[in-house]
Design an enzyme around this catalytic site. Structure first.
Site, short mmCIF file in Angstrom:
data_model
loop_
_atom_site.label_atom_id
_atom_site.label_comp_id
_atom_site.label_asym_id
_atom_site.label_seq_id
_atom_site.Cartn_x
_atom_site.Cartn_y
_atom_site.Cartn_z
N CYS A 154 6.13 3.21 2.81
CA CYS A 154 6.80 4.24 2.02
C CYS A 154 5.89 5.45 1.90
CB CYS A 154 7.15 3.69 0.64
SG CYS A 154 7.97 4.88 -0.44
N HIS A 203 16.17 0.70 1.55
CA HIS A 203 14.91 1.21 1.01
C HIS A 203 15.13 2.58 0.36
CE1 HIS A 203 10.40 1.97 1.35
NE2 HIS A 203 10.89 3.18 1.08
N GLU A 204 15.86 3.47 1.05
CA GLU A 204 16.05 4.82 0.51
C GLU A 204 16.94 4.81 -0.74
OE1 GLU A 204 14.14 7.11 1.39
OE2 GLU A 204 13.38 5.88 3.03
N HIS A 256 15.24 3.87 -3.93
CA HIS A 256 14.49 4.94 -4.62
C HIS A 256 15.33 5.59 -5.72
CE1 HIS A 256 10.64 5.30 -2.62
NE2 HIS A 256 11.20 5.29 -1.43
NI NI Z 1 10.11 4.97 0.35
#
Ligand code: NI
Length: 191
Positions: free
Chosen positions: A102, A144-145, A148
């Protein structure tokens, strides 16, 4: 076009829940300029994706793109995709282990369990509906995005901390084995 500062782990913004974007603000020149800057920043940092919250703007927007990426040379390609107010829904219970890194967590990678098949509902940068499915490594990148936007970093999902490693040690000890697993994942799910 300007490059934006990327928040690093410990910055409180990364632990906020990003808020929904309205159609009205999305349509403004200022917001469109922000999206251009988000994309430029992602590309400059060789990210596979970047969420707005990572550049100190806690709105539900992320950019994803995988071309010839030196950070992730084994990742299947993903055309530039901007997601606004995304909602991911697993299409099955199948999961796979993904070695993730990341831009907000410098020099650390670790193994995260991700759903292998996801439905993606979102708007594109112009407010048009996105309604499609992603699978395999690409599904891991999308998850993953979108994590966030809900204040979650990949390290929160690392179930075995012994998999944590620096990028140098990943290259030295893990990359060959993981490339083999990626080939299996791509053979199974196509991406
Ligand atoms: Ni990330």
């Amino acid at each position: 076009m300007s490059l934006l500062a990327i928040a690093q782990i410990g910055a409180p913004v990364l632990r906020e829940r990003a808020r929904e974007v309205t159609r009205e603000e999305l349509a403004t020149p200022e917001f469109q300029q922000f999206i251009d800057d988000l994309i430029a920043t992602m590309r400059d940092a060789n990210g596979a994706g970047l969420a707005a919250i990572q550049v100190y703007n806690p709105v539900r927007v992320c950019a994803i793109e995988v071309g010839d990426n030196p950070r992730y040379p084994y990742k299947p390609k993903i055309p530039l995709t901007v997601l606004v107010n995304p909602v991911l829904t697993p299409l099955s219970a199948e999961r796979f282990d993904n070695y993730e890194g990341c831009l907000s967590v410098p020099d650390l990678r670790g193994v995260v369990s991700r759903f292998a098949e996801l439905h993606v509902a979102a708007w594109d940068r112009h407010g048009n509906a996105i309604d499609h499915e992603v699978r395999g490594i690409t599904a891991g990148t999308f998850a993953h995005e979108v994590d966030h936007l809900d204040a979650t970093l990949f390290i929160d999902r690392v179930t075995d901390p012994r998999t944590l490693c620096t990028w140098k040690e990943f290259t030295r000890h893990q990359e060959t084995g993981f490339r083999g697993r990626v080939e299996q994942i791509v053979a199974r799910w196509g991406s």
